[in-house]
Design a protein around this motif. Structure first.
Motif, PDB file in Angstrom:
ATOM      1  N   LEU A 118      31.155  46.782  15.357  1.00 18.87           N
ATOM      2  CA  LEU A 118      31.680  45.712  16.205  1.00 18.87           C
ATOM      3  C   LEU A 118      33.149  45.961  16.516  1.00 18.87           C
ATOM      4  N   SER A 119      33.916  46.429  15.551  1.00 11.87           N
ATOM      5  CA  SER A 119      35.340  46.689  15.789  1.00 11.87           C
ATOM      6  C   SER A 119      35.534  47.783  16.836  1.00 11.87           C
ATOM      7  N   ALA A 120      34.682  48.823  16.844  1.00  9.69           N
ATOM      8  CA  ALA A 120      34.778  49.876  17.848  1.00  9.69           C
ATOM      9  C   ALA A 120      34.469  49.315  19.241  1.00  9.69           C
ATOM     10  N   TYR A 121      33.478  48.449  19.340  1.00  8.72           N
ATOM     11  CA  TYR A 121      33.163  47.838  20.629  1.00  8.72           C
ATOM     12  C   TYR A 121      34.327  46.984  21.125  1.00  8.72           C
ATOM     13  N   LEU A 122      34.893  46.166  20.254  1.00  9.92           N
ATOM     14  CA  LEU A 122      36.017  45.322  20.658  1.00  9.92           C
ATOM     15  C   LEU A 122      37.230  46.156  21.060  1.00  9.92           C
ATOM     16  N   ALA A 123      37.464  47.253  20.360  1.00 12.40           N
ATOM     17  CA  ALA A 123      38.569  48.147  20.722  1.00 12.40           C
ATOM     18  C   ALA A 123      38.354  48.756  22.104  1.00 12.40           C
ATOM     19  N   ASP A 150      23.315  42.336  16.317  1.00 14.62           N
ATOM     20  CA  ASP A 150      23.301  43.359  15.266  1.00 14.62           C
ATOM     21  C   ASP A 150      22.440  44.528  15.750  1.00 14.62           C
ATOM     22  N   ALA A 151      22.351  45.578  14.949  1.00 12.73           N
ATOM     23  CA  ALA A 151      21.634  46.793  15.370  1.00 12.73           C
ATOM     24  C   ALA A 151      20.156  46.557  15.642  1.00 12.73           C
ATOM     25  N   SER A 152      19.567  45.538  15.002  1.00 10.67           N
ATOM     26  CA  SER A 152      18.149  45.256  15.225  1.00 10.67           C
ATOM     27  C   SER A 152      17.911  44.521  16.542  1.00 10.67           C
ATOM     28  N   GLY A 153      18.947  43.895  17.083  1.00  9.31           N
ATOM     29  CA  GLY A 153      18.804  43.100  18.293  1.00  9.31           C
ATOM     30  C   GLY A 153      18.284  41.705  18.030  1.00  9.31           C
ATOM     31  N   GLU A 154      18.135  41.343  16.766  1.00  6.53           N
ATOM     32  CA  GLU A 154      17.530  40.058  16.411  1.00  6.53           C
ATOM     33  C   GLU A 154      18.514  38.997  15.940  1.00  6.53           C
ATOM     34  N   SER A 155      19.764  39.371  15.639  1.00  8.85           N
ATOM     35  CA  SER A 155      20.721  38.409  15.114  1.00  8.85           C
ATOM     36  C   SER A 155      22.128  38.822  15.530  1.00  8.85           C
ATOM     37  N   ASP A 171      32.581  45.885  10.646  1.00 10.29           N
ATOM     38  CA  ASP A 171      32.133  47.259  10.435  1.00 10.29           C
ATOM     39  C   ASP A 171      30.627  47.436  10.640  1.00 10.29           C
ATOM     40  N   GLU A 172      29.947  46.387  11.057  1.00  7.58           N
ATOM     41  CA  GLU A 172      28.496  46.419  11.272  1.00  7.58           C
ATOM     42  C   GLU A 172      28.160  47.046  12.629  1.00  7.58           C
ATOM     43  N   PRO A 173      27.146  47.931  12.687  1.00 11.12           N
ATOM     44  CA  PRO A 173      26.695  48.474  13.976  1.00 11.12           C
ATOM     45  C   PRO A 173      26.186  47.347  14.882  1.00 11.12           C
ATOM     46  N   VAL A 174      26.397  47.516  16.193  1.00 10.39           N
ATOM     47  CA  VAL A 174      25.969  46.495  17.146  1.00 10.39           C
ATOM     48  C   VAL A 174      25.173  47.106  18.282  1.00 10.39           C
ATOM     49  N   ARG A 175      24.426  46.239  18.954  1.00 10.05           N
ATOM     50  CA  ARG A 175      23.667  46.583  20.156  1.00 10.05           C
ATOM     51  C   ARG A 175      24.242  45.720  21.278  1.00 10.05           C
ATOM     52  N   VAL A 176      24.623  46.359  22.385  1.00 12.12           N
ATOM     53  CA  VAL A 176      25.219  45.657  23.513  1.00 12.12           C
ATOM     54  C   VAL A 176      24.297  45.821  24.719  1.00 12.12           C
ATOM     55  N   ALA A 177      23.936  44.707  25.340  1.00 16.21           N
ATOM     56  CA  ALA A 177      23.031  44.748  26.491  1.00 16.21           C
ATOM     57  C   ALA A 177      23.547  43.811  27.578  1.00 16.21           C
ATOM     58  N   ILE A 178      23.199  44.132  28.820  1.00 18.51           N
ATOM     59  CA  ILE A 178      23.537  43.283  29.966  1.00 18.51           C
ATOM     60  C   ILE A 178      22.236  42.707  30.503  1.00 18.51           C
TER      61      ILE A 178
END
Length: 80
Positions: free
Chosen positions: A71-76, A35-40, A46-53
């Motif tokens: 999340l849907s935008a990232y998956l797209a 999630d956007a906080s990076g904690e869960s 439609d929830e904002p996400v944080r993506v890290a490598i």
């Protein structure tokens, strides 16, 4: 998430994320989607996400995380 190769992961501290193993610049690594906080983990498309490598062995971040609008935008973006 499963159809894009991600699995659910949880740390012993209770932090959940969707992860996928990859090769990044010749190193074994994984993508973590939270999630956007990076904690869960994200609970809705439609929830904002944080993506890290992260490095698979150390867990160190290999690149700065990216905040993505949903999340849907990232998956797209994975289908492009």
């Amino acid at each position: 998430m499963k159809s894009h190769g991600f699995n659910f992961s949880a740390s012993c501290a209770g932090k959940g994320s969707y992860t996928k193993w990859i090769k990044h610049r010749g190193k074994r690594a994984y993508i973590a989607v939270t999630d956007a906080s990076g904690e869960s983990f994200p609970a809705a498309l439609d929830e904002p996400v944080r993506v890290a490598i992260h490095d698979l062995r150390s867990g160190d971040e290999l690149e700065a995380f990216q905040d993505i609008g949903s999340l849907s935008a990232y998956l797209a973006s994975l289908d492009e």
